[in-house]
Design an enzyme around this catalytic site. Structure first.
Site, PDB file in Angstrom:
ATOM      1  N   LYS A 122       0.865  -1.182   0.000  1.00 28.51           N
ATOM      2  CA  LYS A 122       0.000   0.000   0.000  1.00 28.51           C
ATOM      3  C   LYS A 122       0.899   1.229   0.000  1.00 28.51           C
ATOM      4  CE  LYS A 122      -4.240   1.964   1.756  1.00 28.51           C
ATOM      5  NZ  LYS A 122      -3.848   3.354   1.654  1.00 28.51           N
ATOM      6  N   CYS A 417      29.584  24.933  24.701  1.00 26.85           N
ATOM      7  CA  CYS A 417      29.446  23.561  24.222  1.00 26.85           C
ATOM      8  C   CYS A 417      29.179  22.629  25.406  1.00 26.85           C
ATOM      9  CB  CYS A 417      30.723  23.141  23.505  1.00 26.85           C
ATOM     10  SG  CYS A 417      30.788  21.392  23.074  1.00 26.85           S
ATOM     11  N   CYS A 420      32.417  20.293  25.842  1.00 28.40           N
ATOM     12  CA  CYS A 420      33.752  20.739  26.257  1.00 28.40           C
ATOM     13  C   CYS A 420      33.776  22.122  26.895  1.00 28.40           C
ATOM     14  CB  CYS A 420      34.718  20.688  25.078  1.00 28.40           C
ATOM     15  SG  CYS A 420      34.502  22.042  23.912  1.00 28.40           S
ATOM     16  N   CYS A 435      30.445  24.497  18.045  1.00 29.64           N
ATOM     17  CA  CYS A 435      31.419  24.600  19.116  1.00 29.64           C
ATOM     18  C   CYS A 435      32.730  25.078  18.490  1.00 29.64           C
ATOM     19  CB  CYS A 435      31.606  23.223  19.748  1.00 29.64           C
ATOM     20  SG  CYS A 435      33.114  23.095  20.716  1.00 29.64           S
TER      21      CYS A 435
HETATM   22  S1  IVH Z   1      -6.357  -0.434  -5.239  1.00 29.09           S
HETATM   23  C1  IVH Z   1     -10.518  -0.944  -5.604  1.00 29.09           C
HETATM   24  N1  IVH Z   1      -3.853  -0.883  -4.610  1.00 29.09           N
HETATM   25  O1  IVH Z   1      -5.028   3.428  -1.317  1.00 29.09           O
HETATM   26  C2  IVH Z   1      -9.304  -0.561  -4.934  1.00 29.09           C
HETATM   27  N2  IVH Z   1      -4.863   1.142  -3.882  1.00 29.09           N
HETATM   28  O2  IVH Z   1      -8.239   3.736  -0.500  1.00 29.09           O
HETATM   29  C3  IVH Z   1      -8.724   0.675  -5.504  1.00 29.09           C
HETATM   30  N3  IVH Z   1      -3.306   2.603  -2.638  1.00 29.09           N
HETATM   31  O3  IVH Z   1      -5.703   6.349  -2.330  1.00 29.09           O
HETATM   32  C4  IVH Z   1      -7.379   0.955  -5.025  1.00 29.09           C
HETATM   33  N4  IVH Z   1      -1.551   1.285  -2.767  1.00 29.09           N
HETATM   34  O4  IVH Z   1      -4.174   5.283  -4.088  1.00 29.09           O
HETATM   35  C5  IVH Z   1      -4.899  -0.044  -4.513  1.00 29.09           C
HETATM   36  N5  IVH Z   1      -1.637  -1.433  -4.158  1.00 29.09           N
HETATM   37  C6  IVH Z   1      -2.678  -0.575  -4.071  1.00 29.09           C
HETATM   38  C7  IVH Z   1      -2.577   0.656  -3.397  1.00 29.09           C
HETATM   39  C8  IVH Z   1      -3.700   1.492  -3.319  1.00 29.09           C
HETATM   40  C9  IVH Z   1      -2.013   2.435  -2.326  1.00 29.09           C
HETATM   41  C10 IVH Z   1      -4.108   3.783  -2.261  1.00 29.09           C
HETATM   42  C11 IVH Z   1      -4.924   4.359  -3.364  1.00 29.09           C
HETATM   43  C12 IVH Z   1      -6.051   5.042  -2.657  1.00 29.09           C
HETATM   44  C13 IVH Z   1      -6.163   4.257  -1.419  1.00 29.09           C
HETATM   45  C14 IVH Z   1      -7.401   3.399  -1.499  1.00 29.09           C
END
Ligand code: IVH
Length: 693
Positions: A122, A417, A420, A435
């Site tokens: 994510k 400092c 020292c 220092c």
């Molecule tokens: S899929 C149907 N995959 O998370 C799902 N989102 O709430 C649609 N995000 O702001 C999103 N990494 O930009 C998906 N590997 C990933 C992701 C991802 C980050 C973010 C996305 C959005 C939020 C989703």
């Protein structure tokens, strides 16, 4: 009309440049040196300048950032950009909850096989939808409220990881969904640059990326180091949609889009838990921020069956990791003295669990940063720890501030400092307070010793980093003076120090006692005093006491010494600790030949000499030193501008040339005569003369 060969060349250049872009930004494996890339790029630019009608929006030359836009136009998403439900349990149990919900929604009893999932990262950036028509990027839009986003095509074009043209046979229409983000090293470099320029720093990579994507002026975006990973699809037409999400990602890669390598097809809850733990262990080593992992049901037909609940698909979930930002109380600010004497303000915090560890200290960088963020003792603050980097105070939570606590003033709080006791100063043009006890301060010992022993300083061969570590850590050497008190015994007890190398080192230390004033000044490690400045100072003042006594205005009389350097030098010698070490070094037998200040008046000032052949008594270097001490120059070749040629035995072509040009030719005795007339009596020049005569 563009002639056919030129048109073909333009197409070939574009393809080649995009292929190199892809290798560099998508595959992370550059194929050509930068110079070759630049050459191709310039060739394309030149051809496009000659045939402006050939320029297309998907040409790699169009990435540099075009004209600013008046505002960000709304873009309606044909397929909405959904959000994901978040699994709040940050332990692996969260994965099991999701799997259970999926199985229940599908109506799969225990007799049915494991559900297959794709695990992804994510990313913590900005969601983006990229619309490709006939393989060409035509529109990029932010998520907005999911239904309607903003047109940021002008900015997205500048991101090199995003292809302007897809590779191979592209679908008639393809909307690629993914995340624009900033890698942490790029973010740190950007903030360092901002700090240097006195600009505003960014709170975190996500904010920096979000701000950059929403600029009106794409030339600003072009200067921000953004990158991109694709993770899904929006609208598409003119291709046969794969059967699984995993195959979609594979298809995106084939089209030249960057897809993160850290993804896996796994079976059931147990597979998800393994993926979760593996990525969590990897998190600190990733060069970008993630706030968790995402699980997606792999089969698209099952995704269809599962459908949505209020804008969130039932087939996907975000499983978060413990956050990298937390709030806590700033109890006190104290300072840490670095190797170069810089005082870094450090926040003492109420212990807080962030980024996987308990944090009690965080850096505040410097006074300017404290001022800019307006951080005060007693504030609630946001603390961030990402990767293996030092935790930092991001900002105060102003809503929680009680009353109006005093602003923090580092110099007022730490005039001395803490390590020292030497004076602390802040030089004009510098962010850091320092220092001034460079030669004396324990925090700066190793650095000071290494510099002192350096080849261009006292030139103590064999005194390298490992040895300095041992000498300092073993409390054998505290200041450079201690080097001259070392005995074989002290050295023999050190790790891997053979008798012979101990003897060699002692010999090198002994040899270093005889040096030049310029080397000695340089060896002191005065801030802003490099080798060239040290030479200028030695030449100008002629002896150390004059230099040590000089005030800032006297120091500024030296060529190339401005107010900053003058302040540095004055502050160094104003610190009694440093003067003490200097005196001890002299007492320990460090000495040099006092150089006369270079005369500014006298018969020979500004004259040019050329030396040729072997002189009876003086060596080349000695003759040169004497001539220079009288304010004259020594040149390597004879010209009309030469005033004197000093000829010894076996003089060759230079003597010939001098005669041709009518330049005065003298011998060593005549040279001595000239110098004696020019020099003032009692000057070192004459002393040396006396010895040689
Ligand atoms: S899929 C149907 N995959 O998370 C799902 N989102 O709430 C649609 N995000 O702001 C999103 N990494 O930009 C998906 N590997 C990933 C992701 C991802 C980050 C973010 C996305 C959005 C939020 C989703």
């Amino acid at each position: 009309m563009i002639p056919a060969p030129e048109a073909a060349r333009i197409a070939a250049l574009r393809a080649e440049i995009e292929a190199h872009n892809r290798a560099y930004y998508v595959l992370d494996a550059p194929t050509v040196p930068d110079a070759e890339y630049d050459r191709l790029f310039r060739e394309l630019q030149a051809l496009e300048a000659r045939y402006p009608e050939s320029v297309t929006p998907d040409s790699p030359t169009q990435r540099v950032g075009g004209a600013p836009v008046a505002d960000l136009a709304p873009v309606r998403h044909a397929v909405p950009m959904l959000s994901i439900r978040t699994e709040t349990d940050t332990t692996a149990v969260g994965a099991a909850h999701f799997d259970t919900r999926v199985r229940n929604a599908l109506g799969w009893g225990p007799e049915r096989p494991e559900v297959e999932y794709v695990g992804e990262l994510k990313f913590d950036g900005v969601a983006i939808s990229l619309r490709y028509e006939q393989g060409s990027l035509v529109r990029a839009a932010t998520r907005g409220d999911g239904e309607t986003g903003e047109d940021v095509t002008h900015n997205v074009r500048t991101i090199r990881a995003i292809p302007l043209r897809l590779q191979g046979i592209a679908p008639a229409l393809l909307e690629v969904r993914g995340e624009i983000f900033m890698r942490r090293p790029d973010f740190d470099a950007l903030n360092a640059q901002q700090r240097e320029r006195g600009g505003k720093t960014f709170v975190n990579p996500r904010n920096a990326a979000a701000g950059a994507v929403r600029q009106l002026d794409p030339t600003i975006t072009a200067q921000r180091p953004l990158t991109f990973f694709a993770y899904g699809l929006g609208e598409s037409a003119g291709w046969s949609l794969p059967r699984t999400h995993g195959e979609i990602l594979g298809a995106l890669i084939a089209l030249g889009l960057p897809v993160c390598e850290h993804r896996a097809v796994v079976q059931g809850a147990a597979g998800l838990a393994v993926f979760h733990d593996r990525i969590e262990a990897l998190r600190d080593r990733l060069p970008y921020d993630i706030d968790g992992v995402v699980y997606k049901v792999n089969r698209l037909d099952l995704q269809g069956q599962l459908g949505f609940v209020t804008r969130e698909p039932r087939w996907a979930v975000a499983h978060k990791f413990p956050p990298q930002e937390e709030m806590t109380r700033l109890i006190e600010i104290d300072v840490q003295v670095g190797r170069t004497g810089a005082l870094t303000p450090v926040a003492r915090l109420d212990p807080v669990f962030v980024g996987g560890v308990t944090v009690t200290n965080a850096t505040l960088h410097n006074q300017d940063e404290i001022d800019r963020k307006d951080v005060r003792i007693g504030d609630w603050v946001i603390v961030r720890r990402a990767g293996d980097v030092i935790p930092e105070v991001v900002q105060p939570v102003l809503e929680r501030r009680e009353g109006d606590p005093p602003r923090f003033d580092l110099l007022a709080r730490y005039p001395r400092c803490p390590v020292c006791g030497s004076h602390v100063v802040r030089l004009p043009d510098e962010a850091a307070a320092r220092c001034t006890g460079g030669l004396f301060c324990p925090a700066q010992r190793k650095q000071a010793l290494l510099h002192f022993a350096g080849r261009r300083a006292m030139d103590i061969e064999g005194l390298g980093e490992k040895l300095v570590d041992q000498l300092v850590d073993g409390a054998i050497v505290k200041t450079p003076v201690d080097l001259y008190r070392l005995g074989v015994l002290a050295l023999a007890n050190l790790d891997r120090m053979a008798e012979k190398s101990a003897a060699n080192l002692l010999a090198a230390i002994t040899r270093s006692r005889e040096t030049t004033l310029a080397r000695f000044i340089f060896a002191l490690g005065i801030r802003n005093v490099g080798e060239a400045t040290a030479k200028d100072l030695a030449r100008h003042f002629g002896n150390l006491d004059a230099l040590m006594a000089a005030d800032e205005s006297a120091l500024q009389q030296v060529a190339d010494v401005g107010p900053v350097v003058a302040a540095s030098i004055a502050q160094f010698f104003a610190e009694p600790h440093n003067v003490e070490v200097v005196e001890q070094l002299r007492a320990a037998g460090v000495h040099w030949l006092e150089e006369a200040p270079r005369p500014t008046e006298g018969a020979l000032v500004g004259k040019t000499f050329v030396l040729t052949g072997a002189l009876p008594a003086l060596s080349r270097d000695e003759a040169k030193a004497l001539i220079e001490a009288a304010g004259a120059k020594v040149s390597g070749s004879v010209s009309k501008k030469t005033d004197f040629v000093v000829a010894g035995s076996d003089a060759g072509s230079k003597l010939e040339k001098a005669r041709q040009l009518g330049v005065t030719v003298i011998d060593e005795a005549q040279l001595r005569g000239l110098l004696a007339q020019a020099g003032t009596s009692g000057s070192p020049v004459q002393d040396l003369f006396g010895e040689n005569a």
